[in-house]
Design an enzyme around this catalytic site. Structure first.
Site, PDB file in Angstrom:
ATOM      1  CD  GLU A  42       1.921  -7.852  -0.775  1.00 17.63           C
ATOM      2  OE1 GLU A  42       1.581  -6.609   0.462  1.00 17.63           O
ATOM      3  OE2 GLU A  42       2.222  -7.161  -1.438  1.00 17.63           O
ATOM      4  CG  ASP A  53       3.323  -5.952 -10.961  1.00 15.61           C
ATOM      5  OD1 ASP A  53       4.029  -5.577 -10.209  1.00 15.61           O
ATOM      6  OD2 ASP A  53       2.237  -6.248 -11.483  1.00 15.61           O
ATOM      7  CE1 TYR A 168       3.942  -2.219  -2.292  1.00 20.16           C
ATOM      8  CE2 TYR A 168       2.468  -3.606  -1.719  1.00 20.16           C
ATOM      9  CZ  TYR A 168       4.073  -3.220  -2.118  1.00 20.16           C
ATOM     10  OH  TYR A 168       4.374  -3.712  -2.364  1.00 20.16           O
TER      11      TYR A 168
END
Lengths: 263, 403
Positions: A42, A53, A168
């Site tokens: 990725e 994040d 995911y």
């Protein structure tokens, strides 16, 4: 069978490795991941406002942008990777705005031209699929959606509809790189997803060590490690590739050796 | 340009889109919560008891209705149209922000949430949020850019006095957009018990809609007051815009009054060719903080820093309904520089004995330009959305006065 599905059909769990494009010598870092045994790469597209994040990947985004990384640079990194590694699946991961800035069709066509296999866009949920999904599908690029602990049974079909490549599973309600979920809760979540889709399930968020990765690999099709690798770019600068290779090797060994637990 | 709709007041659609703008561009973790919020808001909106409690608090706690005031000496000084002000700076906490905070905290309580978070730039929304949290006894965490914490110490102290925890955010440029990023990160990790009170009519659906609805008390009151005082509607509405909540609150109840023109005023900072905060004038459509709207960004979609002398306008985006209203041409948008806003600030002080905040000073600067071009029987209504006590240090500094 395309590159992504092949990576999940090796008869063992897959190691999915994330690093941020433009943070250090990305070509060398990517080669180190491949040498270290990563099955899927990725490549993070840097963004000024990485809202999902944690501190490690936030800092990587800012280092990359501070070094002047552009969208064209990211695509060039991908293109050169594809030339060096014709068989390793490459997924772009990032946020909507840099992906749609020049139009989703432009982005999808460029990504295709650079040999990108899949795209993960953090802030385009199924409700806004029109913003990017149709353009990617038209180019045959997999749109890899995220499922989370808050994705309930009523929503799950909408998340899976139009997803391809793999799913995911974000193991914790939170941001990247911090706490890890309990293996039991991951096992039951993966089982729930497996009942609803034939796609491989990769699990990420908060996975930092070979032991953690192995524990997840026993219950999932793949394990994603990001922040722990990205931190090596920060800590070791020009020497990052050797450290990345070492960590990748120990994680991939642990992941690949993990024995699947009966569901 | 799209064809003219039957009504300008029935946006957004069921997906939260205002034309091409708005929407729900959030991480999957937040999606179920956003959907739950929408369901809860629909139920609250339909519940007379909710509306009654909101109205009661606005009257007795906030001090509404705010007056409608004819600015006689300013009108004389400008020598054109009559200038009227909606006095939202007289609200409790000194700005329009409290209207929205009251509505959202009632919604939070209704949803059973036990913790409140908010972002703040200059600290006005943080103070308003801390105020309603104190009023209802809920723990409050305010995310504020570290740069803003150091330049807005009085508001930081106010928030702390009100019992809030203020978390300085050091990521990015450490200003409002970074505070919003950090609030979203905190929210993602605490979705079960935490309600995020967003301070402007932006963010993922249903925030732009519900903030607009709570702030529309400004326009509803103004419309009624104007009709009862003058027997007519104003010719032009003017409001300053950061995210655009006071502007949409004033404009929305008038959107279907075809003869009422509207002017939204962005911050042109040091000039539109230099650093500014005018997303509509100098930005392009994109996705940030959960919605699609005009953003200050580069050719790669990286968000650029906004600048305005007014910390409350210092944001690189704009509410999505304004983006739509701009594209369909129903509202006109303009931009005013730091210097023009400073002149307007002083003009209002001297002509009316009102110290305005730097945010509405932008609106006043636009009013000053337009009034001169309009007939003396024409009527301009501007929203005086905040008082200027918080800004006197910034103004002194800009004017070279040592305090």
């Amino acid at each position: 069978m395309n590159r992504l599905s092949a990576a999940f059909a090796k008869g063992r769990p897959a190691f999915v490795a994330f690093i941020t494009a433009g943070d250090g010598d990305t070509a060398a870092n990517l080669d180190a991941l491949v040498d270290g045994g990563a099955d899927v790469i990725e490549l993070g597209m840097p963004f000024t406002d990485p809202m999902a994040d944690g501190p490690a990947i936030q800092a990587a985004n800012l280092r990359s942008l501070g070094a002047g990384t552009t969208t064209r640079d990211v695509l060039m990194i991908a293109n050169e990777f594809r030339e060096r590694h014709p068989d390793v699946p490459l997924v772009l991961m990032g946020y909507a705005n840099p992906m749609i800035r020049r139009g989703p069709e432009w982005f999808a066509a460029e990504a295709k031209g650079c040999g990108i296999d899949g795209v993960i866009c953090v802030d385009i949920p199924p409700e806004e699929d029109d913003a990017l999904g149709p353009a990617l599908r038209a180019e045959g690029i997999d749109l890899i959606r995220l499922a989370t602990p808050t994705t309930d049974a009523a929503r799950l079909p909408a998340v899976l509809e139009g997803s391809s490549g793999f799913v995911y599973y974000v193991s914790v309600a939170g941001i990247t790189g911090l706490q890890q979920a309990a293996t039991d809760s991951i096992a039951s979540a993966v089982a729930r997803l497996k009942a609803a889709t034939d796609l491989p399930i990769a699990v990420g968020f908060g996975v930092r060590t070979p032991d953690q990765a192995a524990a997840i690999a026993r219950v999932a099709d793949g394990v994603v490690v990001g922040s722990a690798l990205v931190e090596l770019c920060d800590r070791h600068g020009a020497h990052a590739p050797e450290h990345i290779r070492a960590l990748a090797a120990s994680i991939s060994e642990a992941v690949h050796a993990a024995k699947r637990e009966p569901a | 340009m799209e064809s003219t709709p039957n009504s300008f007041r029935n946006q957004p659609d069921e997906r939260g889109h205002f034309g091409d703008y708005g929407g729900r561009y959030v991480a999957e973790t937040l999606m179920p919560l956003i959907l739950e919020l929408e369901t809860a808001y629909r139920a609250a909106k339909a519940d007379p008891a909710f509306q009654a409690q909101f109205d009661d608090l606005l009257e007795h706690y906030v001090g509404r209705p705010s007056p409608l005031y004819f600015a006689e000496r300013l009108t004389e000084a400008l020598g054109g149209a009559q200038v009227w002000f909606k006095r939202d700076e007289l609200n409790h906490t000194g700005a329009h922000k409290i209207n929205n905070c009251i509505g959202q905290i009632l919604l939070a309580i209704r949803m059973g949430k036990t913790k409140i978070i908010a972002e703040t730039g200059a600290g006005q929304h943080g103070v308003a949020t801390a105020t309603v949290c104190a009023r209802f006894g809920l723990p409050c965490t305010i995310f504020m850019g570290a740069t803003d914490v150091s330049r807005q110490q009085p508001n930081v102290f106010r928030m702390k006095l009100l019992g809030a925890e203020v978390i300085p955010v050091t990521s990015g440029a450490a200003t409002l957009k970074d505070a919003m990023n950090e609030a979203l990160r905190h929210w993602v990790a605490n979705v079960e018990d935490t309600f995020y009170i967003i301070g402007t009519a932006a963010g993922p659906h249903p925030y732009p809609e519900l903030v607009r609805d709570f702030q529309s008390v400004i326009g509803r009151e103004a419309r009624e007051q104007m009709l009862s005082r003058t027997g007519r509607l104003p010719d032009l509405l003017v409001a300053a815009m950061g995210g655009g909540s006071n502007a949409i609150g004033l404009f929305h109840p008038f959107l279907d009054d075809a003869d009422v023109k509207m002017l939204g005023v962005e911050a042109a900072g040091r000039g539109l060719d230099r650093e500014h905060a005018a997303s509509l004038a100098g930005g392009a459509p994109g996705v940030l903080h959960g919605n699609k709207t005009y953003l200050l960004q580069d050719e790669d979609g990286q968000i650029t820093e906004a600048h305005s002398i007014s910390a409350g306008l210092d944001y690189p985006g704009i509410g999505p309904e304004h983006a739509w209203l701009k594209d369909i041409g129903r509202v006109e948008y303009t931009a005013v520089t730091d210097d023009e806003a400073l002149d307007a600030f002083q003009l209002l002080c001297r002509t009316e004995g009102i110290i305005p905040a730097l945010e509405p000073s932008h609106a006043i600067a636009a009013v000053a330009k337009r009034a001169k071009e309009m007939d003396r029987d024409a009527v301009i209504l501007a929203n005086l959305c905040g008082r200027g006590d918080k800004d006197i240090f910034t103004v002194a500094d800009a004017l070279g006065v040592e305090m």
